[in-house]
Design an enzyme around this catalytic site. Structure first.
Site, PDB file in Angstrom:
ATOM      1  N   SER A   1       0.791  -1.235   0.000  1.00  0.00           N
ATOM      2  CA  SER A   1       0.000   0.000   0.000  1.00  0.00           C
ATOM      3  C   SER A   1       0.821   1.282   0.000  1.00  0.00           C
ATOM      4  O   SER A   1       0.239   2.372  -0.048  1.00  0.00           O
ATOM      5  CB  SER A   1      -0.948   0.012   1.203  1.00  0.00           C
ATOM      6  OG  SER A   1      -2.037  -0.854   0.972  1.00  0.00           O
TER       7      SER A   1
ATOM      8  N   LYS B   1      -0.102   3.709  -2.617  1.00  0.00           N
ATOM      9  CA  LYS B   1      -1.121   4.749  -2.495  1.00  0.00           C
ATOM     10  C   LYS B   1      -0.529   6.157  -2.415  1.00  0.00           C
ATOM     11  O   LYS B   1      -1.261   7.141  -2.648  1.00  0.00           O
ATOM     12  CB  LYS B   1      -2.021   4.462  -1.297  1.00  0.00           C
ATOM     13  CG  LYS B   1      -2.870   3.196  -1.451  1.00  0.00           C
ATOM     14  CD  LYS B   1      -3.777   2.993  -0.254  1.00  0.00           C
ATOM     15  CE  LYS B   1      -4.675   1.784  -0.407  1.00  0.00           C
ATOM     16  NZ  LYS B   1      -3.981   0.497  -0.244  1.00  0.00           N
TER      17      LYS B   1
ATOM     18  N   SER C   1      -5.662   3.263   4.577  1.00  0.00           N
ATOM     19  CA  SER C   1      -5.269   2.354   3.500  1.00  0.00           C
ATOM     20  C   SER C   1      -6.456   1.619   2.896  1.00  0.00           C
ATOM     21  O   SER C   1      -6.373   0.430   2.579  1.00  0.00           O
ATOM     22  CB  SER C   1      -4.223   1.350   4.014  1.00  0.00           C
ATOM     23  OG  SER C   1      -3.285   1.043   3.006  1.00  0.00           O
TER      24      SER C   1
ATOM     25  N   LYS D   1       3.261   6.431   5.230  1.00  0.00           N
ATOM     26  CA  LYS D   1       2.369   5.432   4.622  1.00  0.00           C
ATOM     27  C   LYS D   1       2.875   4.045   4.971  1.00  0.00           C
ATOM     28  O   LYS D   1       4.067   3.767   4.874  1.00  0.00           O
ATOM     29  CB  LYS D   1       2.308   5.580   3.099  1.00  0.00           C
ATOM     30  CG  LYS D   1       1.254   4.678   2.459  1.00  0.00           C
ATOM     31  CD  LYS D   1      -0.144   5.147   2.806  1.00  0.00           C
ATOM     32  CE  LYS D   1      -1.195   4.071   2.555  1.00  0.00           C
ATOM     33  NZ  LYS D   1      -1.212   3.028   3.600  1.00  0.00           N
TER      34      LYS D   1
END
Length: 321
Positions: free
Chosen positions: A100, A103, A157, A262
C-alpha cells in the site's frame, strides 16, 4: 434307622455344601457380570501446519544481510532530506513489492490532476479486490467526495477508495496507471513500476532509493502531509457515522514528529513503512521494507530513531550495507 435319621440324611443330601454353593455363586456372578470394556486410545488428528509462502525479500536471501541495528526489515534506508546524505542503507537497490505504499503515488497523481476534491465518487463492484479477495468497510454504492476517498486511502489504507480514485480519473483506470508510471519516470524512479492503484498486486514494485524520492516529493504537498498523518476521522456512510483510524501507531507517539507516512502489507511484501520525520535536528526520509513480524517495522523505526538521536551533535557515520 429311625425316622429322624432318615429325615436328616434326606435333608443333608438335598442341602448344598459350602464348596458347591461357592462354585455356583462364582459361575452365576461370572454370567451376570458385564463384559470388561476394552480401552480405546483416542487419536488426535492434527491439521498440517501450513507455512506462509516466503516474501520476495526472504526468497532472495535479503534477510541474511547483517546490520549494526539488527533490523527485522530486509531493506532499510535513511536519507537527510535537506542534504541528500545517506545515513543508513541496507539493500537500498533491492526491487520488491511495495504493497500500500503504492497509495502515495496514487494520491500524488490525483492531487496533481486538478480534479475537484468535492466531486462525489461512488464505490461499485468494479472496485472489488480481485487480487487478494479482501473486504472493505466501503460497501458497494457508498458515495464520498474525492477528498474523503483520498483521506481514507492514505490514513486507513482503504483499497476500494484508492481503486475508485483511479477509476474516476479521465480515461479510466488504464490512463490512471499510465499516469502513475509516467510520474515515477519523471522523478527518476527507474526501479519502479505500477500495475494498479492500491498495492494489492505484488507487481507494484520499487526500491528504497526510489521510494525516498517519492516521499521527498509527496511530503512537500500540504494536503498529503495532513491526510497521511491524520490519526482518525469520522465519515458518514449512509445513515451511519463510521470511525476510521490510521494504520501507523507511531503517529500517537510523542517522541515522533512525522510529517508524512504510509504503511503497507501484503504477503509478498511483508510489513512496510515510509516516513518523513524530523529528529536529531534533521528532516529525515525513512524507508523500511519487507519487515518480518507483526510489529517489526515499528520496532525497526524505533531502533533507528534511538540510534539517530544518540548521534545528535555528532556527524553521523553513514551505515551502509
Amino acid at each position: 434307622m429311625s425316622s429322624y435319621s432318615a429325615a436328616a440324611q434326606s435333608a443333608a443330601a438335598s442341602k448344598p455344601t459350602k464348596a458347591k454353593t461357592a462354585k455356583v455363586a462364582k459361575v452365576t456372578k461370572a454370567k451376570s457380570a458385564p463384559a470388561p470394556t476394552r480401552k480405546v486410545r483416542s487419536v488426535v488428528v492434527r491439521k498440517p501446519v501450513v507455512r506462509a509462502a516466503p516474501t520476495f525479500g526472504q526468497a532472495a536471501g535479503l534477510h541474511e544481510a547483517d546490520d549494526p541495528l539488527s533490523l527485522k526489515s530486509s531493506v532499510a534506508y535513511v536519507l537527510d532530506q535537506d542534504t541528500n546524505e545517506v545515513l543508513f542503507s541496507k539493500n537500498p537497490q533491492a526491487v520488491l513489492p511495495i504493497a500500500s505504499i503504492t497509495k502515495l503515488m496514487t494520491a500524488l497523481v490525483v492531487v496533481e490532476s486538478g480534479l475537484p476534491m468535492d466531486e462525489k465518487l461512488t464505490v461499485t463492484v468494479e472496485d472489488k479486490d480481485t487480487e487478494k479477495n479482501t473486504g472493505s468497510r466501503l460497501a458497494f454504492g457508498t458515495t464520498l467526495t474525492r477528498a474523503e476517498m483520498l483521506h481514507l486511502a492514505l490514513m486507513s489504507s482503504e483499497n476500494r477508495a484508492a481503486h475508485a480514485l483511479g477509476r474516476h480519473y479521465p480515461g479510466g483506470l488504464t490512463a490512471f496507471v499510465a499516469a502513475m508510471n509516467a510520474k515515477a519516470a519523471s522523478l527518476g524512479m527507474t526501479d519502479t513500476h505500477y500495475v494498479e492503484p492500491t498495492g494489492l498486486s505484488s507487481r507494484n514494485q520499487s526500491s528504497a532509493a526510489d521510494l525516498a524520492k517519492l516521499v521527498d516529493v509527496t511530503s512537500q504537498v500540504p494536503i498529503l502531509r495532513d491526510m497521511s498523518t491524520s490519526r482518525e476521522a469520522r465519515v458518514a456512510l449512509g445513515k451511519r457515522m463510521v470511525q476510521f483510524r490510521s494504520t501507523n501507531g507511531l503517529l500517537a507517539n510523542p517522541l515522533w514528529d512525522i510529517g508524512l507516512q504510509k504503511t503497507g502489507f501484503i504477503n509478498e511484501a511483508g510489513k512496510c513503512v515510509v516516513m518523513q520525520a524530523s529528529m536529531a535536528g534533521r528532516k529525515l526520509i525513512m524507508v523500511f521494507l519487507d519487515s518480518s513480524g507483526k510489529s517489526a517495522r515499528i520496532a525497526d523505526a524505533e531502533r533507528m530513531r534511538k540510534w539517530l538521536t544518540s548521534l545528535q551533535g555528532d556527524a553521523p557515520a553513514a551505515a551502509k550495507l
